[in-house]
Design a protein around this motif. Structure first.
Motif, PDB file in Angstrom:
ATOM      1  N   ASN A  42       0.817  -1.221   0.000  1.00  0.00           N
ATOM      2  CA  ASN A  42       0.000   0.000   0.000  1.00  0.00           C
ATOM      3  C   ASN A  42       0.846   1.265   0.000  1.00  0.00           C
ATOM      4  OD1 ASN A  42      -2.423  -1.399  -0.059  1.00  0.00           O
ATOM      5  ND2 ASN A  42      -2.627  -1.443   2.169  1.00  0.00           N
ATOM      6  N   LEU A  43       2.143   1.138   0.286  1.00  0.00           N
ATOM      7  CA  LEU A  43       3.041   2.285   0.216  1.00  0.00           C
ATOM      8  C   LEU A  43       3.520   2.557  -1.208  1.00  0.00           C
ATOM      9  CD1 LEU A  43       5.139   1.661   3.456  1.00  0.00           C
ATOM     10  CD2 LEU A  43       3.485   3.498   3.059  1.00  0.00           C
ATOM     11  N   ASN A  44       3.200   1.655  -2.105  1.00  0.00           N
ATOM     12  CA  ASN A  44       3.518   1.857  -3.519  1.00  0.00           C
ATOM     13  C   ASN A  44       2.282   2.451  -4.198  1.00  0.00           C
ATOM     14  OD1 ASN A  44       3.944   1.689  -6.261  1.00  0.00           O
ATOM     15  ND2 ASN A  44       4.764  -0.392  -6.216  1.00  0.00           N
ATOM     16  N   PRO A  45       2.291   3.744  -4.545  1.00  0.00           N
ATOM     17  CA  PRO A  45       1.072   4.385  -5.068  1.00  0.00           C
ATOM     18  C   PRO A  45       0.593   3.808  -6.389  1.00  0.00           C
ATOM     19  CG  PRO A  45       2.972   5.843  -5.302  1.00  0.00           C
ATOM     20  CD  PRO A  45       3.421   4.694  -4.449  1.00  0.00           C
ATOM     21  N   GLY A  46       1.451   3.126  -7.139  1.00  0.00           N
ATOM     22  CA  GLY A  46       1.023   2.566  -8.419  1.00  0.00           C
ATOM     23  C   GLY A  46       0.719   1.087  -8.385  1.00  0.00           C
ATOM     24  N   TYR A  47       0.938   0.430  -7.245  1.00  0.00           N
ATOM     25  CA  TYR A  47       0.866  -1.027  -7.188  1.00  0.00           C
ATOM     26  C   TYR A  47      -0.516  -1.554  -7.590  1.00  0.00           C
ATOM     27  CZ  TYR A  47       1.317  -5.762  -5.314  1.00  0.00           C
ATOM     28  OH  TYR A  47       1.330  -7.134  -5.172  1.00  0.00           O
ATOM     29  N   HIS A  48      -1.557  -1.085  -6.938  1.00  0.00           N
ATOM     30  CA  HIS A  48      -2.898  -1.586  -7.224  1.00  0.00           C
ATOM     31  C   HIS A  48      -3.375  -1.161  -8.614  1.00  0.00           C
ATOM     32  CE1 HIS A  48      -3.491  -3.255  -3.230  1.00  0.00           C
ATOM     33  NE2 HIS A  48      -2.966  -2.151  -2.728  1.00  0.00           N
ATOM     34  N   ARG A  49      -2.994   0.026  -9.043  1.00  0.00           N
ATOM     35  CA  ARG A  49      -3.379   0.493 -10.376  1.00  0.00           C
ATOM     36  C   ARG A  49      -2.743  -0.400 -11.455  1.00  0.00           C
ATOM     37  NH1 ARG A  49      -0.503   4.186 -13.248  1.00  0.00           N
ATOM     38  NH2 ARG A  49       0.484   4.947 -11.328  1.00  0.00           N
ATOM     39  N   HIS A  50      -1.504  -0.774 -11.270  1.00  0.00           N
ATOM     40  CA  HIS A  50      -0.836  -1.621 -12.249  1.00  0.00           C
ATOM     41  C   HIS A  50      -1.424  -3.034 -12.247  1.00  0.00           C
ATOM     42  CE1 HIS A  50       2.792   1.266 -11.833  1.00  0.00           C
ATOM     43  NE2 HIS A  50       2.003   1.636 -12.826  1.00  0.00           N
ATOM     44  N   LEU A  51      -1.745  -3.551 -11.065  1.00  0.00           N
ATOM     45  CA  LEU A  51      -2.414  -4.855 -11.022  1.00  0.00           C
ATOM     46  C   LEU A  51      -3.753  -4.803 -11.742  1.00  0.00           C
ATOM     47  CD1 LEU A  51      -1.860  -6.228  -7.397  1.00  0.00           C
ATOM     48  CD2 LEU A  51      -0.881  -7.107  -9.524  1.00  0.00           C
ATOM     49  N   GLN A  52      -4.496  -3.715 -11.532  1.00  0.00           N
ATOM     50  CA  GLN A  52      -5.788  -3.586 -12.201  1.00  0.00           C
ATOM     51  C   GLN A  52      -5.623  -3.543 -13.714  1.00  0.00           C
ATOM     52  OE1 GLN A  52      -8.913  -3.587 -10.338  1.00  0.00           O
ATOM     53  NE2 GLN A  52      -9.258  -4.326 -12.416  1.00  0.00           N
ATOM     54  N   SER A  53      -4.594  -2.863 -14.170  1.00  0.00           N
ATOM     55  CA  SER A  53      -4.326  -2.796 -15.600  1.00  0.00           C
ATOM     56  C   SER A  53      -4.032  -4.179 -16.170  1.00  0.00           C
ATOM     57  CB  SER A  53      -3.151  -1.844 -15.863  1.00  0.00           C
ATOM     58  OG  SER A  53      -2.801  -1.832 -17.229  1.00  0.00           O
ATOM     59  N   ALA A  54      -3.264  -4.978 -15.434  1.00  0.00           N
ATOM     60  CA  ALA A  54      -2.956  -6.336 -15.894  1.00  0.00           C
ATOM     61  C   ALA A  54      -4.209  -7.202 -15.914  1.00  0.00           C
ATOM     62  CB  ALA A  54      -1.887  -6.957 -15.000  1.00  0.00           C
ATOM     63  N   ALA A  55      -5.025  -7.097 -14.865  1.00  0.00           N
ATOM     64  CA  ALA A  55      -6.271  -7.869 -14.822  1.00  0.00           C
ATOM     65  C   ALA A  55      -7.216  -7.457 -15.946  1.00  0.00           C
ATOM     66  CB  ALA A  55      -6.945  -7.691 -13.465  1.00  0.00           C
ATOM     67  N   ASP A  56      -7.286  -6.166 -16.228  1.00  0.00           N
ATOM     68  CA  ASP A  56      -8.110  -5.689 -17.346  1.00  0.00           C
ATOM     69  C   ASP A  56      -7.611  -6.255 -18.674  1.00  0.00           C
ATOM     70  OD1 ASP A  56      -9.624  -4.206 -15.566  1.00  0.00           O
ATOM     71  OD2 ASP A  56      -8.682  -2.282 -16.070  1.00  0.00           O
ATOM     72  N   ALA A  57      -6.280  -6.344 -18.814  1.00  0.00           N
ATOM     73  CA  ALA A  57      -5.708  -6.891 -20.048  1.00  0.00           C
ATOM     74  C   ALA A  57      -6.108  -8.340 -20.240  1.00  0.00           C
ATOM     75  CB  ALA A  57      -4.180  -6.760 -20.022  1.00  0.00           C
ATOM     76  N   LEU A  58      -6.266  -9.074 -19.135  1.00  0.00           N
ATOM     77  CA  LEU A  58      -6.739 -10.457 -19.233  1.00  0.00           C
ATOM     78  C   LEU A  58      -8.217 -10.503 -19.599  1.00  0.00           C
ATOM     79  CD1 LEU A  58      -5.979 -13.498 -18.661  1.00  0.00           C
ATOM     80  CD2 LEU A  58      -7.015 -13.136 -16.419  1.00  0.00           C
ATOM     81  N   ALA A  59      -9.029  -9.750 -18.863  1.00  0.00           N
ATOM     82  CA  ALA A  59     -10.483  -9.829 -19.044  1.00  0.00           C
ATOM     83  C   ALA A  59     -10.915  -9.422 -20.445  1.00  0.00           C
ATOM     84  CB  ALA A  59     -11.177  -8.950 -18.003  1.00  0.00           C
ATOM     85  N   GLU A  60     -10.237  -8.432 -21.024  1.00  0.00           N
ATOM     86  CA  GLU A  60     -10.695  -7.927 -22.311  1.00  0.00           C
ATOM     87  C   GLU A  60     -10.431  -8.888 -23.462  1.00  0.00           C
ATOM     88  OE1 GLU A  60      -8.582  -4.258 -22.608  1.00  0.00           O
ATOM     89  OE2 GLU A  60      -6.847  -5.136 -23.637  1.00  0.00           O
ATOM     90  N   LYS A  61      -9.585  -9.894 -23.261  1.00  0.00           N
ATOM     91  CA  LYS A  61      -9.271 -10.846 -24.336  1.00  0.00           C
ATOM     92  C   LYS A  61      -9.788 -12.254 -24.063  1.00  0.00           C
ATOM     93  CE  LYS A  61      -6.964  -8.231 -27.244  1.00  0.00           C
ATOM     94  NZ  LYS A  61      -7.405  -8.042 -28.645  1.00  0.00           N
ATOM     95  N   LEU A  62     -10.499 -12.457 -22.941  1.00  0.00           N
ATOM     96  CA  LEU A  62     -11.013 -13.788 -22.648  1.00  0.00           C
ATOM     97  C   LEU A  62     -12.046 -14.212 -23.695  1.00  0.00           C
ATOM     98  CD1 LEU A  62     -11.546 -13.724 -18.781  1.00  0.00           C
ATOM     99  CD2 LEU A  62      -9.745 -14.903 -20.049  1.00  0.00           C
ATOM    100  N   PRO A  63     -12.112 -15.497 -23.991  1.00  0.00           N
ATOM    101  CA  PRO A  63     -13.151 -15.974 -24.914  1.00  0.00           C
ATOM    102  C   PRO A  63     -14.538 -15.620 -24.391  1.00  0.00           C
ATOM    103  CG  PRO A  63     -11.530 -17.696 -24.473  1.00  0.00           C
ATOM    104  CD  PRO A  63     -11.237 -16.580 -23.513  1.00  0.00           C
ATOM    105  N   ALA A  64     -15.451 -15.298 -25.273  1.00  0.00           N
ATOM    106  CA  ALA A  64     -16.811 -14.942 -24.885  1.00  0.00           C
ATOM    107  C   ALA A  64     -17.559 -16.160 -24.376  1.00  0.00           C
ATOM    108  CB  ALA A  64     -17.542 -14.330 -26.073  1.00  0.00           C
TER     109      ALA A  64
END
Length: 260
Positions: A42-64
């Motif tokens: 939580n002391l890393n201000p970008g940590y959760h934002r970067h994880l969210q970006s990676a998770a979004d990258a997965l979700a947007e390409k998952l098979p329908a």
């Protein structure tokens, strides 16, 4: 501003100030660090934002289609799982999520948090994924954040992920690497020794796991090497990106797809 390790198996190389604590049994070391782990990230201000970006990258390409199962491989205390839940929730389809980690202490932290009923956690090292695969339904996506630099045989783990995924399934990997840039290496050394390791001494009273973090990043694959690993295993449409700010050319996200 801190960077954060994740559980796995170390193959870190020697360097300045070498000490056995820099080469820990990684799951056991994370067991010891689990109680203060969330404080550090939580002391890393970008940590959760970067994880969210990676998770979004997965979700947007998952098979329908409904009924997807996604795996958070190396889930730690659940921050990456939370990002995955957020991303999958936006798809508006039924799915299940399974967090997998080798550290019992980190899993205890993850399980202590409130989760939807379709989220569960399993203890397993990444190297033992084939044994776990038999108990899982078909998997459409795997998120592996801050994991691969910690495993002893990256190609073997990539093969296991590839075999676990259903046709059309997606792998997203996020991790630190500075091997391809002298500037990134210099920034990483400076941040590690001026911020991360001193903070870990204050918060965790044990700098071993964060000295390990420093070494493991220096020893990690270059972007080109890891991209080639993914392609050699069979992933197609392999993409890479880095981030803005001080972690540019330090933090990297890779995405690839198993052919349909």
């Amino acid at each position: 501003m801190t960077a954060t390790p994740h559980p796995g198996v170390s193959t870190a190389s020697a360097g300045p100030d070498t000490h056995d604590a820099d080469h820990p049994d990684v799951p056991a070391a994370f067991d010891r660090a689990a109680a203060t782990y969330d404080t550090m990230v939580n002391l890393n201000p970008g940590y959760h934002r970067h994880l969210q970006s990676a998770a979004d990258a997965l979700a947007e390409k998952l098979p329908a289609g409904p009924g997807s199962t996604v795996i958070d491989l190396g889930c730690g205390s659940g921050a990456s799982t939370d990002a995955l839940v957020n991303s999958m929730g936006h798809r508006g389809q039924a799915y299940t999520a399974v967090g997998v980690d080798g550290s019992a202490g980190m899993l205890a932290e993850a399980r202590s948090k409130p989760w939807p009923t379709w989220v569960s956690f399993e203890q397993s090292r990444a190297e033992e994924l084939p044994a776990l695969a038999g108990s899982l339904p078909p998997v459409s996506g795997v998120l592996a954040a801050y994991l691969f630099r910690n495993v002893g045989d990256r190609d073997a783990v990539l093969r296991s992920v590839w075999e676990l995924l259903a046709p059309g399934g997606v792998l997203v990997v996020q991790d630190y690497s500075v091997s391809g840039s002298s500037m990134a290496r210099a920034v990483w050394n400076a941040v590690s020794w001026s911020v991360v390791i001193p903070l870990s001494k204050v918060i965790n009273r044990d700098t071993g796991i964060y000295r390990y973090l420093w070494r493991s990043v220096l020893d990690n694959d270059t972007v080109d090497v890891f991209t080639d690993r993914m392609q050699q295993v069979g992933f197609v449409d392999v993409e890479h990106r880095t981030v803005d700010g001080w972690q540019r050319d330090i933090l990297h996200t890779f995405r690839g797809r198993k052919p349909s």
